[in-house]
Design a protein around this motif. Structure first.
Motif, PDB file in Angstrom:
ATOM      1  N   THR A 269       4.738   3.361  -2.898  1.00 26.35           N
ATOM      2  CA  THR A 269       4.201   2.189  -2.618  1.00 26.35           C
ATOM      3  C   THR A 269       5.123   1.376  -1.547  1.00 26.35           C
ATOM      4  O   THR A 269       6.421   1.235  -1.628  1.00 26.35           O
TER       5      THR A 269
ATOM      6  N   THR B 295       0.659  -1.203  -0.165  1.00 23.93           N
ATOM      7  CA  THR B 295       0.042  -0.101   0.030  1.00 23.93           C
ATOM      8  C   THR B 295       0.852   1.271   0.175  1.00 23.93           C
ATOM      9  O   THR B 295       2.167   1.033   0.509  1.00 23.93           O
ATOM     10  N   LYS B 296       0.146   2.316  -0.194  1.00 27.01           N
ATOM     11  CA  LYS B 296       0.840   3.567  -0.263  1.00 27.01           C
ATOM     12  C   LYS B 296       0.178   4.347   1.329  1.00 27.01           C
ATOM     13  O   LYS B 296       0.703   5.637   1.536  1.00 27.01           O
ATOM     14  N   ASN B 297      -0.853   3.726   1.577  1.00 28.15           N
ATOM     15  CA  ASN B 297      -1.566   4.510   2.600  1.00 28.15           C
ATOM     16  C   ASN B 297      -1.259   4.311   3.966  1.00 28.15           C
ATOM     17  O   ASN B 297      -1.216   2.982   4.398  1.00 28.15           O
ATOM     18  N   GLU B 298      -1.087   5.508   4.644  1.00 26.23           N
ATOM     19  CA  GLU B 298      -0.614   5.188   6.207  1.00 26.23           C
ATOM     20  C   GLU B 298      -1.495   4.557   6.762  1.00 26.23           C
ATOM     21  O   GLU B 298      -1.393   3.903   7.942  1.00 26.23           O
ATOM     22  N   ALA B 299      -2.854   4.833   6.645  1.00 25.39           N
ATOM     23  CA  ALA B 299      -3.886   4.354   7.693  1.00 25.39           C
ATOM     24  C   ALA B 299      -3.915   2.936   7.403  1.00 25.39           C
ATOM     25  O   ALA B 299      -4.053   2.171   8.644  1.00 25.39           O
ATOM     26  N   ASP B 300      -3.610   2.468   6.390  1.00 29.09           N
ATOM     27  CA  ASP B 300      -3.748   0.932   6.156  1.00 29.09           C
ATOM     28  C   ASP B 300      -2.483   0.200   6.892  1.00 29.09           C
ATOM     29  O   ASP B 300      -2.704  -0.720   7.548  1.00 29.09           O
TER      30      ASP B 300
ATOM     31  N   GLY C  56       2.909   9.300   0.874  1.00 31.05           N
ATOM     32  CA  GLY C  56       1.761   8.846   0.043  1.00 31.05           C
ATOM     33  C   GLY C  56       1.914   8.497  -1.358  1.00 31.05           C
ATOM     34  O   GLY C  56       1.288   8.358  -2.033  1.00 31.05           O
TER      35      GLY C  56
ATOM     36  N   ASN D 204       7.126   5.733   2.364  1.00 35.03           N
ATOM     37  CA  ASN D 204       6.005   6.143   1.377  1.00 35.03           C
ATOM     38  C   ASN D 204       5.873   7.577   0.793  1.00 35.03           C
ATOM     39  O   ASN D 204       5.135   7.931  -0.042  1.00 35.03           O
TER      40      ASN D 204
END
Length: 313
Positions: A194, A141-146, A191, A188
């Motif tokens: 990846t 993922t690129k997403n911090e929350a994930d 964001g 990342n």
């Protein structure tokens, strides 16, 4: 046979451990012609075949001046019996362009190992996604929350960039999440890049095992790269200690499942990375560890490789 090795500069080789050197030595031992080039010398021009500025070399057996040059010149890749792509990572844009030149050489009749198309289609971190039954919990993922949610679920985790090599850019984050935010920002790039995140595998203490596939079949011994001095990385480039050992039942299960599939796609030589019972990477660009396994276990890995190459031709 006349074999062209596409390599990094020969002058940079550490021949006491270099896998490409061991391939060259075995090829010369069998009477094959050993030729080398660098990607900087490869070109295509309209009206011509893909060619390279090459050096015909003879291995001397000397540790310092380990080769002599008997001839130089520009030769078409299609005129070699085999072209071995042995340039080390990183798999950057220049490496990507190189695979396209090698694919053009294939269209002209060259036999290239590993297949350039297969090199493009099997990025070494992401290739494991095709085989989820063999891997540890993994997130891309690129997403911090994930990433934070994955950490909350799995506790201690490993984060790494997709284009890293030799253990570069690998971070371990414990259950307390110390520095997780800073590490995410580093990897990342706010964001834009990846990241791969995996559940930490305590089996790393017994080594990050390099299991070699040659011609679709596992070499019976692997090299466990054991972290040293408080490191979490077992990579030899990061100071890991290489200990050769027989394949475990799980190592063999994974290798025998993947070997025929990858070989059918043009991947004659593959290095599987296995920690504990889990597959963590599939290395296809320039797999190593031939000499370490041979020196410690007496299994001549270079001979197995040249056997497979001769059979393929």
């Amino acid at each position: 046979m006349k074999i062209l090795f596409v390599t990094d500069p020969l002058e940079s080789f550490k021949i006491y451990k270099d896998t490409t050197f061991s391939m060259m030595r075995e090829a010369q031992k069998r009477g094959h012609c050993v030729v080398a080039c660098e990607m900087t010398g490869v070109r295509w021009q309209q009206g011509e075949s893909v060619s390279a500025q090459v050096r015909h070399i003879d291995l001397t057996g000397d540790q310092a001046a380990w080769f002599t040059v008997s001839a130089t010149g520009r030769e078409a890749l299609k005129d070699f019996d085999a072209v071995l792509m042995r340039k080390d990572p990183p798999f950057d844009s220049e490496y990507f362009y190189a695979t396209h030149l090698l694919s053009q050489a294939e269209r002209e009749g060259a036999r290239v190992f590993n297949s350039p198309a297969a090199l493009r289609n099997h990025p070494e971190k992401l290739a494991i996604l095709e085989f989820p039954q063999f891997i540890a919990p993994t997130l891309v993922t690129k997403n911090e929350a994930d990433i934070r949610a994955f950490h909350a679920t799995h506790g201690t985790i490993i984060l790494k960039p997709l284009d890293g090599m030799g253990g570069m850019g690998i971070f371990k984050v414990g259950t307390d999440g110390l520095n997780l935010g800073a590490i995410i920002e580093t990897l990342n790039r706010d964001g834009q890049q990846t990241v791969m995140v995996q559940k930490f595998l305590p089996g790393i203490a017994q080594g990050d095992k390099r299991v070699l596939l040659i011609g679709g079949k596992p070499v019976p011994f692997c090299l466990a790269r054991i972290p040293q001095g408080g490191e979490v990385r077992g990579n030899l480039a990061a100071g890991g200690k290489g200990v050769a050992q027989a394949l475990s039942a799980r190592d063999r299960e994974i290798a025998e499942a993947l070997g025929p599939i990858l070989f059918a796609r043009g991947l004659m030589l593959v290095g599987l990375d296995i920690i504990g019972d889990s597959l963590t990477e599939i290395n296809v660009t320039s797999p190593t560890c031939f000499q370490e396994i041979t020196d410690q276990m007496g299994c001549d890995v270079a001979a197995l490789f040249i056997d497979a190459l001769e059979a393929a031709l």
